[in-house]
Every structure is written in C-alpha cells, then in structure tokens.
Scaffold this motif. Structure first.
Motif, PDB file in Angstrom:
ATOM      1  N   PRO A  34       0.802  -1.234   0.000  1.00 13.47           N
ATOM      2  CA  PRO A  34       0.000   0.000   0.000  1.00 13.47           C
ATOM      3  C   PRO A  34       0.831   1.280   0.000  1.00 13.47           C
ATOM      4  O   PRO A  34       0.481   2.252  -0.690  1.00 13.47           O
ATOM      5  CB  PRO A  34      -0.836  -0.124   1.285  1.00 13.47           C
ATOM      6  CG  PRO A  34      -0.958  -1.594   1.516  1.00 13.47           C
ATOM      7  CD  PRO A  34       0.342  -2.173   1.053  1.00 13.47           C
ATOM      8  N   GLU A  35       1.933   1.303   0.776  1.00 12.79           N
ATOM      9  CA  GLU A  35       2.743   2.521   0.860  1.00 12.79           C
ATOM     10  C   GLU A  35       3.310   2.901  -0.513  1.00 12.79           C
ATOM     11  O   GLU A  35       3.316   4.077  -0.878  1.00 12.79           O
ATOM     12  CB  GLU A  35       3.888   2.335   1.866  1.00 12.79           C
ATOM     13  CG  GLU A  35       3.454   2.195   3.306  1.00 12.79           C
ATOM     14  CD  GLU A  35       2.990   0.791   3.669  1.00 12.79           C
ATOM     15  OE1 GLU A  35       2.594   0.584   4.831  1.00 12.79           O
ATOM     16  OE2 GLU A  35       3.015  -0.109   2.782  1.00 12.79           O
ATOM     17  N   ALA A  70       0.484   4.140  -2.821  1.00 13.75           N
ATOM     18  CA  ALA A  70       0.046   5.492  -2.440  1.00 13.75           C
ATOM     19  C   ALA A  70       1.034   6.541  -2.931  1.00 13.75           C
ATOM     20  O   ALA A  70       0.633   7.618  -3.392  1.00 13.75           O
ATOM     21  CB  ALA A  70      -0.118   5.572  -0.922  1.00 13.75           C
ATOM     22  N   ILE A  94      -4.778   0.648   1.417  1.00 10.18           N
ATOM     23  CA  ILE A  94      -4.434   2.063   1.259  1.00 10.18           C
ATOM     24  C   ILE A  94      -5.216   2.905   2.261  1.00 10.18           C
ATOM     25  O   ILE A  94      -4.682   3.854   2.861  1.00 10.18           O
ATOM     26  CB  ILE A  94      -4.674   2.504  -0.192  1.00 10.18           C
ATOM     27  CG1 ILE A  94      -3.615   1.847  -1.101  1.00 10.18           C
ATOM     28  CG2 ILE A  94      -4.634   4.018  -0.319  1.00 10.18           C
ATOM     29  CD1 ILE A  94      -3.776   2.146  -2.569  1.00 10.18           C
ATOM     30  N   LYS A  95      -6.474   2.583   2.468  1.00 14.69           N
ATOM     31  CA  LYS A  95      -7.274   3.280   3.486  1.00 14.69           C
ATOM     32  C   LYS A  95      -6.600   3.142   4.854  1.00 14.69           C
ATOM     33  O   LYS A  95      -6.513   4.113   5.619  1.00 14.69           O
ATOM     34  CB  LYS A  95      -8.679   2.692   3.519  1.00 14.69           C
ATOM     35  CG  LYS A  95      -9.578   3.189   4.657  1.00 14.69           C
ATOM     36  CD  LYS A  95     -10.975   2.580   4.544  1.00 14.69           C
ATOM     37  CE  LYS A  95     -11.895   2.996   5.684  1.00 14.69           C
ATOM     38  NZ  LYS A  95     -11.605   2.299   6.934  1.00 14.69           N
ATOM     39  N   TRP A 147      -7.636  -1.489  -1.802  1.00 13.35           N
ATOM     40  CA  TRP A 147      -8.165  -0.201  -1.335  1.00 13.35           C
ATOM     41  C   TRP A 147      -8.354  -0.188   0.178  1.00 13.35           C
ATOM     42  O   TRP A 147      -8.264   0.875   0.803  1.00 13.35           O
ATOM     43  CB  TRP A 147      -9.458   0.123  -2.080  1.00 13.35           C
ATOM     44  CG  TRP A 147      -9.224   0.109  -3.566  1.00 13.35           C
ATOM     45  CD1 TRP A 147      -9.801  -0.690  -4.498  1.00 13.35           C
ATOM     46  CD2 TRP A 147      -8.276   0.915  -4.274  1.00 13.35           C
ATOM     47  NE1 TRP A 147      -9.284  -0.445  -5.739  1.00 13.35           N
ATOM     48  CE2 TRP A 147      -8.350   0.535  -5.646  1.00 13.35           C
ATOM     49  CE3 TRP A 147      -7.372   1.907  -3.908  1.00 13.35           C
ATOM     50  CZ2 TRP A 147      -7.555   1.134  -6.623  1.00 13.35           C
ATOM     51  CZ3 TRP A 147      -6.580   2.493  -4.876  1.00 13.35           C
ATOM     52  CH2 TRP A 147      -6.673   2.105  -6.215  1.00 13.35           C
ATOM     53  N   TYR A 160      -0.043  11.257   2.694  1.00 10.00           N
ATOM     54  CA  TYR A 160      -0.238  11.115   1.248  1.00 10.00           C
ATOM     55  C   TYR A 160      -1.353  12.047   0.798  1.00 10.00           C
ATOM     56  O   TYR A 160      -2.398  12.146   1.442  1.00 10.00           O
ATOM     57  CB  TYR A 160      -0.603   9.670   0.894  1.00 10.00           C
ATOM     58  CG  TYR A 160       0.426   8.663   1.349  1.00 10.00           C
ATOM     59  CD1 TYR A 160       1.608   8.468   0.648  1.00 10.00           C
ATOM     60  CD2 TYR A 160       0.205   7.901   2.505  1.00 10.00           C
ATOM     61  CE1 TYR A 160       2.552   7.545   1.077  1.00 10.00           C
ATOM     62  CE2 TYR A 160       1.140   6.979   2.932  1.00 10.00           C
ATOM     63  CZ  TYR A 160       2.312   6.800   2.213  1.00 10.00           C
ATOM     64  OH  TYR A 160       3.240   5.888   2.644  1.00 10.00           O
TER      65      TYR A 160
END
Length: 546
Positions: free
Chosen positions: A255-256, A259, A280-281, A277, A291
């Motif tokens: 995710p990092e 993003a 990322i959330k 998703w 971000y």
C-alpha cells in the motif's frame, strides 16, 4: 451492403495512442526509482518484439506466454503479440508450480517472456515444458545480472535489438484468437478462455464510455490489476488506444508504494480488488496527511464486492468515486458497472442513497444481456427480492473453454456465471453470493457477502470473511472470521450484536473467530475454500446454539 467490412482487429486500436500522443509517458516502478519511456517508444518496441517473435518461428495463432509483473515490457507484449496475429497468454505468477505446468502445457506455449526476478518460479518447471522453444528474460534495473540454468534463453533487449520499428500487421479474420487467460482454478483444473480480436475490440471501446469508466486521453492510469488477470480488466488496451499516461507498479504492490505512485505521478484513475483499497485506506488513517491524492478522481473496484463502508469512506474523506465493476475471466472481463450517478433521476439522490446503488454490482455494459433464472431455466422477476442463477450473453462473452468445452457451464447460448443474484426494478444487478459460497441453513439461504460487508463496516474491523460450517440440525451455519484494526477491542458478542441491527436471528453468525490474516486466492480474493479446509483441519466445532 452499404458499409465497409473492415475487420475489428486490435492493431487498429493499439497503434492509435502513439500516433496521437507520441510524447506521453509509460512509467514502470523499479528498484531504483521509476523508469520512463514514451508512448512512441513503447509502440516501436512492440513492433520490434513482433519482428523478433516472427524470426523465432512464431506464427499466426501460436501462443506466446508472459510470466511478468505490470510494466512497460508487459504492455509491449500485449501490443506486439496480439497485433501480429499470435496469442498473448498471460500466466499468473502467483499460481503454484503444478498449476503453471498444467497451463503452459495445455496452452502449448511456444515462447515465454519472463521477468528476471520471477525466473526462480519458472526454473521449477525445467524439463516439464516440452512445447516451449524460447525463453525471453526481461530485466528491470537491479536485476540486470540475472542468470539461469534454463535452456534456450535470451535477454529481452538482445531479442529485439536492431529489429525494424515497423511491422506490417496481418489482415486476418476478426474472429481469430488474440488472447488466452486461464481461470484461477477454484474448482478442478484451471480453464482457458480464448479472447478474439472482435470480442476484445468491442470490449475495449465499451469500457471507455462515459457511463462506464469515463476514460479520456488526459487521464493517468495506475495499473494495479495484474496484466496476467483477465486482461487487467481491459485497461491496458483502452489506455493505449486513447494514449493515456500509464503507470505500472511492477513488483512493488504494498500500500505505501502504491500510495506514493498515486501521489507523485498525478494519477487520476486506478483499479484493484477491495483488499488493495482497504490497505491504502489503512495507511492513510494510520498517518493522516502523509499522502495527498490531489489528482485521483475515481477508482474501479472489482474481483469481489467492496463493503459499502469502504465506498463511503473514499467519497466522504477524499472525494474519490469508487466505481464498482463486476465480471469474470469468461466475460473479457467487465460486464456491469455501478457509479454514483447511473441514471438521470439519481441526480436528485442524497449521498446515502447513491451509496446504496454503488454497493450493487451495477447496470449491464451496453451490448450485453443479463438475466436470472430458477432451477427450471425460467426467468425470474426483477423485483430486487427474488434471486436466482445469473446468466449472461453478448459479443465478448465466452461460448466455450479452450480445448475443454464444459457444456454444463453454458445453457442455450448463455454463460452460466456461477453467481447467485437479484435484479432490481431499475435493472441493477445485486450479487447475492457465489453459488458455492451460499450458506443453506434450515432450508433457507444466507448470503455470506451481505454478512461480510456489514461486519466490515463496523468500527475496528479491518476485514471480514464468512463461511459455512456443517451443523447436525440446520445443515450449515455461518461462521465469521474477523481481522481487527490495530488497537481495536472487539468481542464475539459485539460483532453479533452489530449484525442484529440488520439480520434476522437465524441469519446471524453462530461464531466469530479473530484471526491475524485471511487466505487470498492468486487474484487477491478471499479464498473461502482454504478457510473452510483450515477450519476442518483444526477440528473446529460450532458452539451449541440450537
């Protein structure tokens, strides 16, 4: 006959982007940063690849496999292989070696293009791929010094070096094959779906429509959906056709990193499964303000139904529309779409009312027919209440599997999807469950998806999975597996109490198990067959609640 009978061949679309926007970038994440090449360079290299494959003996209809992450070279293979009249066969690099061996041999692949960092996986199949004549190794920065014991291997850059940048694409029948993708093999052996030029051409144009994905030449796509999975939902084809800026994460799928790509590359649209998703959330909630998604206006979520709470969070917190899509490998894959505003009358809806529609699988893509049937193959009413077997037909829908007809998967020209669904009076498809994941308790059906989505909307829940467990009295009962967010304190009783606000008593989970992780399939979906098997192997017993 009043119109020209021009065959619908992919080369008429795939060269277009570079003609109109030659300077637009195609970006690939690497160990050392982001590698850039222009759309014109990408097209020229695709033509060079076609020449190299032709010189290596690849002929019309031959299968050229890719075992690659998402990157510019994989896009070149999409373009060059399909347009030269061969078949681009995308191999899922998350499959175990026995499945890869079966797929490679069933497809009779002639050439395999493989990323250098994935070579160890292919080496496990040494001596087991009799039809493969050439292996082409693509090395991103950090992997230039690759080596392998596999025979008949050549570096990608050496393979295409000095080849002409113009290949004369053949004029062939529009029903000729151009792509091959195998299902993830959730039951039995994986099954191959052979895409034709005509089907892919029509699917490509359809998904760019304003009311579908609303794509434009001014968009920047972050291509998260693997190019080895169901045509990457068709996005590489339409993005190249329009000349969109494209960003590919290669092997960097945490995710990092995603993003940062969204932020630093001014991404306007992306696509991925719900777990992407949710991840990322999670990092954005953990580090608020780190971000900034200033350009991202919409994202497409598919593979499994996203929880309504996830849809609402992206809109309420970031102003990003989550476009839900439903489809299958067999449907090329996009079949339905659900957006915040799907009809004119929705302009007057509140945000909450729109979120309800977004949580549905959506409206059929123009050109497709979708219907629900009972056990006697009689169509059922579209009242949003009655559910039945979901069937689909249309110009980009599979009519049989590659070298494996499987007639029980088709009925009177329809594809039997294996999904159970309702259709509401507005024509929205509402997926109730996969037929194999429905829970039958006391003669009544319980939707595992509805329970999962409701539990996932609970404060402190990161992810939820609901499966059936055998019961001596009721046949089956639901059990929920829950991953909690860091620091959250939840109990079995609090989760069941949360479900009581929506579900009848007989629909409630009989038990809630708190776990560190939930198994995923090779395409990022929750692997419920593995969950059920793990519960069986652990000797799990339902509590006596009868």
């Amino acid at each position: 006959m009043t119109m020209q009978q021009t065959p619908l061949l992919m080369h008429r679309l795939m060269d277009r982007g570079a003609d109109l926007q030659p300077e637009v970038e195609v970006l690939t994440a690497t160990e050392t940063g982001v590698r850039s090449q222009t759309m014109l360079e990408t097209r020229n290299r695709a033509h060079q690849l076609a020449h190299a494959l032709n010189d290596a003996g690849v002929e019309l209809g031959d299968r050229v496999a890719t075992l690659m992450w998402n990157g510019a070279r994989h896009l070149e293979a999409y373009h060059g292989v399909a347009c030269m009249g061969a078949v681009i066969h995308t191999l899922n690099l998350r499959l175990p070696p026995p499945d890869l061996e079966y797929i490679i041999n069933h497809a009779a692949d002639k050439v395999i293009i493989v990323d250098a960092d994935v070579l160890p996986l292919l080496e496990k199949l040494a001596g087991k791929m009799p039809t493969v004549q050439t292996i082409v190794v693509a090395a991103e920065p950090g992997f230039e010094n690759w080596s392998t014991s596999l025979p008949n291997v050549i570096d990608y850059e050496d393979f295409i070096a000095d080849k002409p940048v113009k290949y004369t694409w053949p004029e062939i029948d529009e029903n000729s094959p151009m792509g091959l993708c195998y299902t993830s093999g959730t039951t039995g052996r994986p099954k191959g779906v052979m895409y034709t030029h005509r089907a892919n051409y029509l699917h490509t144009l359809s998904i760019g429509l304003t009311d579908v994905m609303g794509l434009s030449a001014t968009d920047t796509l972050l291509g998260i959906v693997p190019l080895f999975h169901a045509n990457a939902w068709g996005l590489p084809w339409i993005a190249t056709t329009l000349g969109m800026r494209q960003v590919y994460p290669h092997r960097f799928m945490v995710p990092e990193h995603l993003a940062r790509l969204i932020q630093d590359c001014d991404v306007t649209i992306s696509a991925g499964v719900p777990t992407i998703w949710q991840g990322i959330k999670g990092i954005m909630e953990a580090e608020p303000g780190k971000y900034q998604f200033k350009s991202l206006s919409r994202l497409t979520c598919g593979g499994s139904a996203p929880p309504p709470s996830l849809i609402e969070w992206y809109w309420d917190e970031l102003g990003i529309e989550m476009v839900q899509g439903w489809g299958m490998t067999e449907t090329s894959p996009l079949a339905t779409i659900s957006r915040r505003t799907g009809k004119r009358k929705h302009l007057e809806m509140s945000d909450a009312e729109r979120a309800v529609n977004q949580a549905k699988a959506g409206l059929p893509i123009p050109g497709l027919e979708i219907e629900i049937f009972d056990d006697s193959w009689q169509p059922l009413p579209h009242d949003g209440k009655v559910f039945g077997e979901l069937l689909i037909k249309g110009p980009w829908i599979c009519s049989e599997y590659f070298n494996n007809p499987q007639p029980d998967k088709f009925h009177d020209g329809w594809l039997i999807t294996g999904d159970v669904a309702k259709i509401d009076p507005e024509g929205y498809i509402i997926i109730t469950d996969r037929s194999k994941d429905l829970i039958k308790s006391g003669g009544e059906w319980i939707s595992s998806v509805d329970l999962e989505n409701h539990i996932a909307g609970m404060d402190g829940v990161a992810q939820a999975c609901v499966v059936a467990q055998p019961h001596p009295k009721w046949d089956e009962r639901p059990v929920a597996l829950v991953i909690t967010k860091p620091g959250a304190s939840l109990s079995r009783e609090s989760v069941i109490a949360h479900c009581e606000s929506r579900f009848a008593k007989w629909q409630l989970p009989d038990d809630v198990l708190f776990v560190e992780s939930i198994p995923l399939t090779a395409t990022g979906k929750m692997d419920k067959k593995v969950v059920r098997a793990q519960l069986d192997s652990d000797g799990y017993q339902l509590p006596d609640l009868a």
